[in-house]
Design an enzyme around this catalytic site. Sequence first.
Site, PDB file in Angstrom:
ATOM      1  N   LYS A  54      41.674  46.573  44.908  1.00  0.00           N
ATOM      2  CA  LYS A  54      41.429  46.381  46.354  1.00  0.00           C
ATOM      3  C   LYS A  54      40.752  47.584  46.751  1.00  0.00           C
ATOM      4  O   LYS A  54      39.739  47.612  47.551  1.00  0.00           O
ATOM      5  CB  LYS A  54      42.662  46.219  47.124  1.00  0.00           C
ATOM      6  CG  LYS A  54      43.082  44.761  47.175  1.00  0.00           C
ATOM      7  CD  LYS A  54      44.688  44.613  47.635  1.00  0.00           C
ATOM      8  CE  LYS A  54      45.239  43.505  47.427  1.00  0.00           C
ATOM      9  NZ  LYS A  54      46.605  42.937  47.700  1.00  0.00           N
ATOM     10  N   GLN A  98      51.585  46.092  49.818  1.00  0.00           N
ATOM     11  CA  GLN A  98      51.845  45.001  48.617  1.00  0.00           C
ATOM     12  C   GLN A  98      52.940  44.433  48.499  1.00  0.00           C
ATOM     13  O   GLN A  98      53.909  45.278  48.407  1.00  0.00           O
ATOM     14  CB  GLN A  98      50.923  45.699  47.495  1.00  0.00           C
ATOM     15  CG  GLN A  98      51.067  44.850  46.330  1.00  0.00           C
ATOM     16  CD  GLN A  98      49.802  43.869  46.174  1.00  0.00           C
ATOM     17  OE1 GLN A  98      48.610  44.323  46.804  1.00  0.00           O
ATOM     18  NE2 GLN A  98      50.079  42.809  45.726  1.00  0.00           N
ATOM     19  N   ASP A 121      46.335  41.000  56.266  1.00  0.00           N
ATOM     20  CA  ASP A 121      47.019  40.111  55.475  1.00  0.00           C
ATOM     21  C   ASP A 121      47.478  38.908  56.064  1.00  0.00           C
ATOM     22  O   ASP A 121      47.344  37.643  55.348  1.00  0.00           O
ATOM     23  CB  ASP A 121      48.202  40.509  54.614  1.00  0.00           C
ATOM     24  CG  ASP A 121      48.307  40.959  53.298  1.00  0.00           C
ATOM     25  OD1 ASP A 121      47.258  40.430  52.526  1.00  0.00           O
ATOM     26  OD2 ASP A 121      49.122  41.971  52.931  1.00  0.00           O
TER      27      ASP A 121
HETATM   28  N1  GUN Z   1      51.235  39.794  46.619  1.00  0.00           N
HETATM   29  C1  GUN Z   1      50.531  38.902  46.015  1.00  0.00           C
HETATM   30  N2  GUN Z   1      49.393  38.436  46.723  1.00  0.00           N
HETATM   31  C2  GUN Z   1      49.735  39.209  47.819  1.00  0.00           C
HETATM   32  C3  GUN Z   1      48.617  39.296  48.957  1.00  0.00           C
HETATM   33  O1  GUN Z   1      47.634  38.634  49.268  1.00  0.00           O
HETATM   34  N3  GUN Z   1      48.847  40.374  49.811  1.00  0.00           N
HETATM   35  C4  GUN Z   1      49.762  41.198  49.770  1.00  0.00           C
HETATM   36  N4  GUN Z   1      50.080  42.302  50.502  1.00  0.00           N
HETATM   37  N5  GUN Z   1      50.824  41.104  48.837  1.00  0.00           N
HETATM   38  C5  GUN Z   1      50.539  40.211  47.506  1.00  0.00           C
END
Ligand code: GUN
Length: 288
Positions: A54, A98, A121
């Site tokens: 990211k 995350q 998100d």
């Molecule tokens: N963990 C697995 N997929 C995601 C996601 O799309 N966003 C976040 N914040 N954590 C994750």
Amino acid sequence: MTAQIISGKKISKEIKAELKVECEELKAKHNVVPGLAVIIVGEDPASQVYVKNKRITCEKLGIKSFSHDLPEDTSEAKILGLIDELNNNAEVHGILVQLPLPKHINDEKVLMAIDPEKDVDGFHPMNVGKLVTGSPAYLPCTPHGCIQLLLRSGIETSGAEVVIVGRSNIVGKPLANMLFQKAVGANATVTVCHTRTKDVAFHTKRADILIAAAGVPKYIKADMVKPGAVVIDVGIHRTDDGLCGDVDDAVREVASHITPVPGGVGPMTITMLMMNTIRSAKVHNNLE
Ligand code: GUN
């Protein structure tokens, strides 16, 4: 018949090129640099890789990345304090925590603390509600990535029988809600299968579009798929033989189109996050 590959790598590259131009224009015309804060708590190796990717993608597109790597034993109060700080930082347009978080931290409380206007998100209950009622603010990244893959591959969802295997808050639930909306890239008839579904294959064999998000390696076998179906594989698993998804390799001989793992849904998730961050930067600067 061998399925045509839907390349998330290629499609995400196209979208990222569009987003890079948007970032350049924002900077040149309005002196705005989109900012994304990413919080990770603990050392989960898969999460570490996702977060690193990211941050690298932010850099490539011209998005400012704010890194907050916290130790496993960080208190909930400390995380809530940091979120409050980021909510009030005008340089930060998106905040991502995350998941999964360590067990001593209440996920819901943390996600609720994020300013819904910075919730790139799309996990805040306010944004989940908006999605369900059909006036979405930020679409969750993985489901949105799946829909973009279908749209940009010219696959018709309107009137299609879509079967989703998996009911998680991150994929199955939001994706079902997105696909049955009265909207472009939606208008599907949606069935959601889960661990208590009596006969999963009965449903999957009816699917024009089958979305595998069960979290079980190679769960979808060739005899569970209708010949000519489109198959989207959301799974990603590390095995001794490398990465694999929720879909068995033999499904390629039955499906008309299929996403690979890696290089399918994965790169799209990150790209949709970048899209949401840029959109938030525009909204916060009254440019949209
Ligand atoms: N963990 C697995 N997929 C995601 C996601 O799309 N966003 C976040 N914040 N954590 C994750």
